[in-house]
Design a protein around this motif. Structure first.
Motif, PDB file in Angstrom:
ATOM      1  N   VAL A 196     -33.862  -3.444  73.598  1.00 56.21           N
ATOM      2  CA  VAL A 196     -34.894  -2.421  73.419  1.00 56.21           C
ATOM      3  C   VAL A 196     -34.874  -1.904  71.981  1.00 56.21           C
ATOM      4  O   VAL A 196     -35.917  -1.803  71.324  1.00 56.21           O
ATOM      5  CB  VAL A 196     -34.707  -1.267  74.427  1.00 56.21           C
ATOM      6  CG1 VAL A 196     -35.547  -0.055  74.046  1.00 56.21           C
ATOM      7  CG2 VAL A 196     -35.048  -1.725  75.825  1.00 56.21           C
ATOM      8  N   PHE A 197     -33.691  -1.588  71.461  1.00 55.62           N
ATOM      9  CA  PHE A 197     -33.609  -1.084  70.088  1.00 55.62           C
ATOM     10  C   PHE A 197     -33.997  -2.152  69.068  1.00 55.62           C
ATOM     11  O   PHE A 197     -34.652  -1.863  68.068  1.00 55.62           O
ATOM     12  CB  PHE A 197     -32.218  -0.517  69.793  1.00 55.62           C
ATOM     13  CG  PHE A 197     -32.007   0.832  70.416  1.00 55.62           C
ATOM     14  CD1 PHE A 197     -32.738   1.946  69.987  1.00 55.62           C
ATOM     15  CD2 PHE A 197     -31.095   1.007  71.439  1.00 55.62           C
ATOM     16  CE1 PHE A 197     -32.561   3.186  70.557  1.00 55.62           C
ATOM     17  CE2 PHE A 197     -30.914   2.241  72.024  1.00 55.62           C
ATOM     18  CZ  PHE A 197     -31.640   3.337  71.585  1.00 55.62           C
ATOM     19  N   TYR A 198     -33.615  -3.378  69.306  1.00 54.57           N
ATOM     20  CA  TYR A 198     -33.983  -4.473  68.412  1.00 54.57           C
ATOM     21  C   TYR A 198     -35.503  -4.636  68.363  1.00 54.57           C
ATOM     22  O   TYR A 198     -36.093  -4.785  67.288  1.00 54.57           O
ATOM     23  CB  TYR A 198     -33.321  -5.769  68.871  1.00 54.57           C
ATOM     24  CG  TYR A 198     -33.750  -6.973  68.089  1.00 54.57           C
ATOM     25  CD1 TYR A 198     -33.307  -7.168  66.787  1.00 54.57           C
ATOM     26  CD2 TYR A 198     -34.613  -7.912  68.645  1.00 54.57           C
ATOM     27  CE1 TYR A 198     -33.702  -8.276  66.058  1.00 54.57           C
ATOM     28  CE2 TYR A 198     -35.024  -9.011  67.924  1.00 54.57           C
ATOM     29  CZ  TYR A 198     -34.567  -9.192  66.635  1.00 54.57           C
ATOM     30  OH  TYR A 198     -34.975 -10.283  65.924  1.00 54.57           O
ATOM     31  N   ASN A 199     -36.163  -4.593  69.513  1.00 51.76           N
ATOM     32  CA  ASN A 199     -37.620  -4.716  69.559  1.00 51.76           C
ATOM     33  C   ASN A 199     -38.313  -3.523  68.900  1.00 51.76           C
ATOM     34  O   ASN A 199     -39.367  -3.681  68.280  1.00 51.76           O
ATOM     35  CB  ASN A 199     -38.105  -4.888  70.993  1.00 51.76           C
ATOM     36  CG  ASN A 199     -37.809  -6.263  71.537  1.00 51.76           C
ATOM     37  OD1 ASN A 199     -37.708  -7.223  70.780  1.00 51.76           O
ATOM     38  ND2 ASN A 199     -37.649  -6.366  72.844  1.00 51.76           N
ATOM     39  N   LEU A 200     -37.748  -2.328  69.037  1.00 56.39           N
ATOM     40  CA  LEU A 200     -38.322  -1.160  68.360  1.00 56.39           C
ATOM     41  C   LEU A 200     -38.212  -1.292  66.845  1.00 56.39           C
ATOM     42  O   LEU A 200     -39.144  -0.940  66.114  1.00 56.39           O
ATOM     43  CB  LEU A 200     -37.614   0.120  68.813  1.00 56.39           C
ATOM     44  CG  LEU A 200     -38.065   0.702  70.141  1.00 56.39           C
ATOM     45  CD1 LEU A 200     -37.168   1.862  70.549  1.00 56.39           C
ATOM     46  CD2 LEU A 200     -39.506   1.141  70.066  1.00 56.39           C
ATOM     47  N   ILE A 201     -37.099  -1.810  66.381  1.00 64.78           N
ATOM     48  CA  ILE A 201     -36.896  -1.962  64.939  1.00 64.78           C
ATOM     49  C   ILE A 201     -37.868  -2.988  64.355  1.00 64.78           C
ATOM     50  O   ILE A 201     -38.438  -2.782  63.293  1.00 64.78           O
ATOM     51  CB  ILE A 201     -35.433  -2.343  64.632  1.00 64.78           C
ATOM     52  CG1 ILE A 201     -34.523  -1.151  64.921  1.00 64.78           C
ATOM     53  CG2 ILE A 201     -35.265  -2.803  63.189  1.00 64.78           C
ATOM     54  CD1 ILE A 201     -33.046  -1.487  64.889  1.00 64.78           C
ATOM     55  N   LYS A 202     -38.053  -4.090  65.031  1.00 62.44           N
ATOM     56  CA  LYS A 202     -38.926  -5.132  64.474  1.00 62.44           C
ATOM     57  C   LYS A 202     -40.410  -4.901  64.782  1.00 62.44           C
ATOM     58  O   LYS A 202     -41.252  -5.573  64.200  1.00 62.44           O
ATOM     59  CB  LYS A 202     -38.491  -6.518  64.941  1.00 62.44           C
ATOM     60  CG  LYS A 202     -38.790  -6.855  66.357  1.00 62.44           C
ATOM     61  CD  LYS A 202     -38.394  -8.286  66.647  1.00 62.44           C
ATOM     62  CE  LYS A 202     -39.014  -8.695  67.958  1.00 62.44           C
ATOM     63  NZ  LYS A 202     -39.028 -10.096  68.177  1.00 62.44           N
ATOM     64  N   PHE A 203     -40.735  -3.961  65.644  1.00 63.38           N
ATOM     65  CA  PHE A 203     -42.134  -3.710  65.990  1.00 63.38           C
ATOM     66  C   PHE A 203     -42.959  -3.256  64.790  1.00 63.38           C
ATOM     67  O   PHE A 203     -44.045  -3.751  64.546  1.00 63.38           O
ATOM     68  CB  PHE A 203     -42.227  -2.669  67.110  1.00 63.38           C
ATOM     69  CG  PHE A 203     -43.627  -2.187  67.355  1.00 63.38           C
ATOM     70  CD1 PHE A 203     -44.522  -2.979  68.041  1.00 63.38           C
ATOM     71  CD2 PHE A 203     -44.055  -0.956  66.865  1.00 63.38           C
ATOM     72  CE1 PHE A 203     -45.821  -2.554  68.260  1.00 63.38           C
ATOM     73  CE2 PHE A 203     -45.341  -0.528  67.074  1.00 63.38           C
ATOM     74  CZ  PHE A 203     -46.231  -1.324  67.783  1.00 63.38           C
TER      75      PHE A 203
END
Length: 141
Positions: free
Chosen positions: A24-31
């Motif tokens: 979830v945090f990885y996807n938020l960072i790359k979004f």
């Protein structure tokens, strides 16, 4: 033995939860960097980026042809057939990739329209009705 299975099961669930949180945090960072290039584009601009210039050509064909008609499309792009089937439905399309096949199919006169992508020629028994930078559309006389 039952206690060991329970501990292994709890350990697997624990790792699953940890990996989910990381994901979830990885996807938020790359979004945000990825969305910045797409968020202000129109729908057709996004489709051109995904499908390439063939999207503009098929939109042009769709705009100038009648529904429930047959179209012969000449294109060297591999996406022309499958994307054309999707975009031009319920029109009946045939896609050819070489000029000899184009001349042969066009001379059969079974197509109401002939669309040429990145190619120009004079077709017998067809009249040019519309042009765009990437192609030309002919209608049967």
């Amino acid at each position: 033995m039952n206690k060991v299975k329970k501990q292994i099961f709890l350990l697997l669930i624990f790792f699953w939860i940890i990996l989910s949180i990381f994901d979830v945090f990885y996807n938020l960072i790359k979004f945000f960097p990825e969305a910045r290039q797409w968020i202000f584009l129109s729908d057709s601009q996004k489709r051109v980026l995904v499908y390439g210039p063939i999207y503009n050509f098929l939109s042009f064909v769709d705009k100038y042809t009648n529904p429930n008609t047959s179209i012969l499309i000449y294109s060297k792009d591999d996406k022309a057939y499958y994307l054309g089937r999707y975009m031009l439905y319920p029109k009946n399309i045939t896609v050819v990739v070489n000029t000899q096949q184009l001349i042969k199919e066009a001379s059969n006169r079974k197509f109401n329209y002939v669309a040429l992508n990145d190619y120009s020629t004079k077709l017998v028994d067809y009249k040019a009705i519309a042009t765009v930078s990437s192609g030309i559309l002919y209608k049967k006389l």
